[in-house]
Design a protein around this motif. Structure first.
Motif, PDB file in Angstrom:
ATOM      1  N   ALA A 122     -12.889   4.480  -2.730  1.00  0.00           N
ATOM      2  CA  ALA A 122     -13.595   3.208  -2.889  1.00  0.00           C
ATOM      3  C   ALA A 122     -14.630   3.298  -4.001  1.00  0.00           C
ATOM      4  O   ALA A 122     -14.817   2.347  -4.773  1.00  0.00           O
ATOM      5  N   TRP A 123     -15.308   4.442  -4.096  1.00  0.00           N
ATOM      6  CA  TRP A 123     -16.294   4.646  -5.168  1.00  0.00           C
ATOM      7  C   TRP A 123     -15.615   4.737  -6.527  1.00  0.00           C
ATOM      8  O   TRP A 123     -16.074   4.146  -7.507  1.00  0.00           O
ATOM      9  N   ALA A 124     -14.506   5.483  -6.598  1.00  0.00           N
ATOM     10  CA  ALA A 124     -13.831   5.701  -7.877  1.00  0.00           C
ATOM     11  C   ALA A 124     -13.288   4.416  -8.463  1.00  0.00           C
ATOM     12  O   ALA A 124     -13.326   4.209  -9.686  1.00  0.00           O
ATOM     13  N   THR A 125     -12.761   3.518  -7.621  1.00  0.00           N
ATOM     14  CA  THR A 125     -12.223   2.266  -8.151  1.00  0.00           C
ATOM     15  C   THR A 125     -13.309   1.415  -8.802  1.00  0.00           C
ATOM     16  O   THR A 125     -13.030   0.645  -9.724  1.00  0.00           O
ATOM     17  N   ILE A 128      -1.516   1.515  -2.737  1.00  0.00           N
ATOM     18  CA  ILE A 128      -0.850   2.477  -1.875  1.00  0.00           C
ATOM     19  C   ILE A 128       0.662   2.377  -2.028  1.00  0.00           C
ATOM     20  O   ILE A 128       1.240   1.295  -1.932  1.00  0.00           O
ATOM     21  N   LEU A 129       1.296   3.520  -2.247  1.00  0.00           N
ATOM     22  CA  LEU A 129       2.748   3.616  -2.256  1.00  0.00           C
ATOM     23  C   LEU A 129       3.161   4.335  -0.973  1.00  0.00           C
ATOM     24  O   LEU A 129       2.686   5.433  -0.696  1.00  0.00           O
ATOM     25  N   GLU A 164      -5.969  -0.796   1.198  1.00  0.00           N
ATOM     26  CA  GLU A 164      -5.858  -1.830   0.164  1.00  0.00           C
ATOM     27  C   GLU A 164      -7.121  -2.686   0.106  1.00  0.00           C
ATOM     28  O   GLU A 164      -7.508  -3.157  -0.956  1.00  0.00           O
ATOM     29  N   SER A 165      -7.799  -2.856   1.249  1.00  0.00           N
ATOM     30  CA  SER A 165      -9.017  -3.674   1.272  1.00  0.00           C
ATOM     31  C   SER A 165     -10.168  -3.020   0.527  1.00  0.00           C
ATOM     32  O   SER A 165     -11.105  -3.710   0.116  1.00  0.00           O
ATOM     33  N   PHE A 183      -3.611   1.146   8.587  1.00  0.00           N
ATOM     34  CA  PHE A 183      -4.152   2.015   7.543  1.00  0.00           C
ATOM     35  C   PHE A 183      -3.882   1.435   6.161  1.00  0.00           C
ATOM     36  O   PHE A 183      -4.729   1.517   5.264  1.00  0.00           O
ATOM     37  N   LEU A 184      -2.703   0.853   5.976  1.00  0.00           N
ATOM     38  CA  LEU A 184      -2.364   0.253   4.687  1.00  0.00           C
ATOM     39  C   LEU A 184      -3.328  -0.882   4.359  1.00  0.00           C
ATOM     40  O   LEU A 184      -3.868  -0.958   3.240  1.00  0.00           O
TER      41      LEU A 184
END
Length: 316
Positions: free
Chosen positions: A126-129, A162-163, A156-157, A151-152
């Motif tokens: 979350a920080w890196a994005t 995610i793949l 994504e939130s 979890f997906l």
């Protein structure tokens, strides 16, 4: 027990509770689990004993309790992460070695990050994005499907792409993503018991880890780096800004690039051992944040089953 329902309930409710209550509940859950001495706790302590042979049995036992508290802290933070403000996320994260990462991203490169089950990788993502680049990663398809979808939706939130393993050719998608540049691809890789794993030396013991990070770096001609994520206590203004006594330290290792003078298989093995060496050092320094409750060392595996794995690898 409806596991998916419990996770869904936790994600709905935890963010509305005071942080101290969530941390307290997680600490109690950790201590109870540790006292019950079920298989996961026993294996966690066995793993700690291998990476920290300097500790006696009592010290390993105490480390196991601290490790379970770190593990449950991760879940408490995961359940509340969506309720945090961007300022709180930034205050909870300290990164070192980020200059080389930022320079590579500024040049339009895609980077492959080899991670272990350390600290809170969701908070790190979350920080890196927000502060570095878009993040794409891979998730194991959990069962039941409802749990995987929970979890997906969570990941994504917080801004992660995610793949899901099993949905199409994930590796090819990762290669395209890495070649497109200006992206971080973190992959949890410190455990892989499939026929595609690679046997390495981990803290002086043979272990089997995922080939994915190195194979992706070689195929996409991207740089690979080990990323160690550990917890740290917060104090003063940073603690107030974070809204928590705990934050994480993201230690980015040096960029490792594939060697063109080696055959592909040798490149993958060399790169894998390189990032594992860096990971092992991080684990030795902060073993309590290594949330490895499963068997990872060869000596702990069932010999017959491991022989079958090796046979599958040889016939592939």
């Amino acid at each position: 027990m409806n596991v998916a329902g419990l996770y869904s309930f936790a994600w709905r409710v935890a963010g509305r509770l005071p942080g101290s209550v969530v941390r307290g509940l997680c600490a109690v859950a950790a201590d109870v689990t540790w006292l019950l001495r079920r298989g996961g706790v026993v294996q966690l302590e066995a793993n700690y004993a291998r990476v920290r042979p300097d500790l006696n049995a009592r010290e390993v036992r105490r480390l196991g309790r601290v490790g379970m508290r770190s593990y449950m802290r991760y879940f408490g933070e995961a359940f509340t992460l969506r309720s945090l403000t961007p300022a709180q996320i930034d205050a909870r994260v300290r990164a070192t070695g980020v200059e080389a990462v930022q320079a590579a991203l500024d040049e339009g490169q895609g980077l492959v990050l080899a991670l272990g089950h350390l600290g809170n990788w969701d908070l790190a993502g979350a920080w890196a994005t927000r502060n570095l680049a878009a993040v794409t990663t891979v998730a194991e398809r959990l069962k039941p499907e409802e749990l995987f979808q929970e979890f997906l939706a969570f990941r994504e939130s917080i801004g992660l792409r995610i793949l899901a393993l099993g949905d199409g050719d994930v590796f090819r998608d990762l290669v395209r993503t890495a070649r497109a540049g200006t992206v971080l691809i973190p992959l949890l890789a410190d455990r892989d018991l499939t026929a595609k794993g690679i046997e390495v030396d981990l803290a002086g013991h043979r272990a089997r880890v995922a080939a994915g990070p190195a194979a992706l770096a070689v195929t996409a001609k991207a740089a690979l780096l080990t990323t160690v994520i550990t917890y740290e206590r917060l104090h003063g203004e940073r603690r107030r800004a974070a809204g928590s006594p705990w934050g994480i330290h993201i230690a980015f290792g040096p960029l490792i690039r594939p060697r063109d003078d080696l055959a592909r298989a040798d490149q993958v093995r060399a790169l894998t051992q390189s990032w594992v060496d860096d990971l092992a050092e991080g684990i030795r320094q902060d073993p309590q944040d290594w949330h490895m409750l499963q068997k990872v060392f060869i000596a702990d595996l069932d010999p017959a089953r491991y022989a079958e794995t090796l046979a599958q690898e040889a016939s592939a």
